[in-house]
Design an enzyme around this catalytic site. Structure first.
Site, PDB file in Angstrom:
ATOM      1  N   HIS A  59       0.835  -1.202   0.000  1.00 24.02           N
ATOM      2  CA  HIS A  59       0.000   0.000   0.000  1.00 24.02           C
ATOM      3  C   HIS A  59       0.872   1.256   0.000  1.00 24.02           C
ATOM      4  O   HIS A  59       2.083   1.186   0.232  1.00 24.02           O
ATOM      5  CB  HIS A  59      -0.920   0.027   1.226  1.00 24.02           C
ATOM      6  N   LYS A  88      -0.654   4.840   4.590  1.00 22.91           N
ATOM      7  CA  LYS A  88      -1.487   3.878   5.311  1.00 22.91           C
ATOM      8  C   LYS A  88      -0.865   3.600   6.671  1.00 22.91           C
ATOM      9  O   LYS A  88       0.306   3.212   6.769  1.00 22.91           O
ATOM     10  CB  LYS A  88      -1.660   2.595   4.509  1.00 22.91           C
TER      11      LYS A  88
END
Length: 238
Positions: free
Chosen positions: A135, A139
C-alpha cells in the site's frame, strides 16, 4: 440521498465526486479541524455518513454518528478491538453500521476466490501459504484490513493453519503476511501457495481508489433506511 462525509482526504474527495455523479447531496463534511460539526443541524440531516479516517479516531466518530442517529458506513481499518461494542449498539440500541475492510467489488470477488482456493488446498499439505500486501506510504495500519480478511478466510478453510503473523513465522501452523509501504500504491494483495515443485498464486491489484469509493457509495445507498450491523455479504449476497 443526503450524505455526510467523515474524513476529507483523497478517499473522501473521491467519494464526494462519485456520490455527486450518482445524484446524491453532500450535506456535511467533517475533518480533523471541524469536529464540532457532528452537532450541527446539517450533519443530523444526513441519511447516512461515510467514514474513512484513521484507526485512532474511527471509534469516536462512530459514537458521534450514533448520538446523532445517523447510520454509518465505514471503511477505516485497525479499530476492530471495538467491534463487539459496535455490534452491541446495533442489536441493543437499534443503531446502523455497515463495515467492510474493503469496498471494492473486485476485492470482494477476490475474497470468495480466496476461500474457495483455500478449501481446495486443505487437501494438499505439501503446499505452504504466504501473503504479501502493498500500500501507499500514508497507510497507518499493517497488515491491511483486507489482508486480515483474506487471512481469516484461509484459516477458516485450511485445518493445518490456525494463525497469521506479520513478518516471519515461528510455528508450522502460522503463515506470514508481508506488508510493504511504498509510493502511492492504492493496494495490491497476493496469496502464494508453494510446494517443492511449483507455485500457485492469486492476486488483486487496484488501479485507483475509484473502485473503493464507488463501493462505499453503493453501500451507503443500501444502508440508508436499514438498521443493524451490515457488511458486504449483505450487499452482494455472497
Amino acid at each position: 440521498m443526503n450524505i455526510a462525509l467523515i474524513g476529507y482526504g483523497k478517499m473522501g474527495k473521491t467519494i464526494e465526486q462519485i456520490a455527486l455523479n450518482r445524484g446524491h447531496q453532500i450535506v456535511s463534511i467533517i475533518d480533523i479541524d471541524n469536529r464540532k460539526d457532528f452537532y450541527s443541524e446539517n450533519f443530523k440531516k444526513a441519511d447516512v455518513a461515510i467514514e474513512f479516517t484513521t484507526p485512532a479516531t474511527a471509534y469516536d466518530n462512530y459514537l458521534q454518528c450514533f448520538e446523532a442517529n445517523v447510520p454509518v458506513v465505514s471503511g477505516t481499518t485497525g479499530w476492530l478491538n471495538h467491534l463487539e461494542e459496535i455490534k452491541k449498539k446495533c442489536t441493543e440500541e437499534g443503531k446502523t453500521f455497515f463495515y467492510a475492510s474493503n469496498f471494492s467489488i473486485g476485492v470482494n470477488i477476490f475474497f470468495a476466490v480466496n476461500k474457495y482456493l483455500a478449501g481446495l488446498m486443505n487437501n494438499f499439505p505439501d503446499y505452504d501459504v504466504k501473503m504479501t500486501e502493498t500500500h501507499h506510504i500514508h497507510k497507518l495500519d499493517a497488515p491491511s484490513g483486507t489482508a486480515i480478511t483474506l487471512a481469516e478466510g484461509i484459516i477458516e478453510q485450511i485445518d493445518r493453519k490456525n494463525n497469521w503473523k506479520l513478518g516471519r513465522v515461528d510455528q508450522p501452523a502460522e503463515f506470514p503476511i508481508h506488508a510493504i509501504r511504498e509510493g502511492e500504491v492504492p493496494g495490491i494483495h497476493e496469496i502464494v501457495y508453494e510446494s517443492e515443485v511449483d507455485y500457485i498464486s492469486i492476486k488483486h491489484d487496484a488501479k485507483s481508489r475509484a473502485g473503493f469509493a464507488l463501493g462505499a457509495v453503493v453501500a451507503a445507498e443500501f444502508t440508508a433506511g436499514k438498521t443493524g450491523f451490515l457488511g458486504m455479504e449483505d450487499l452482494f449476497k455472497f
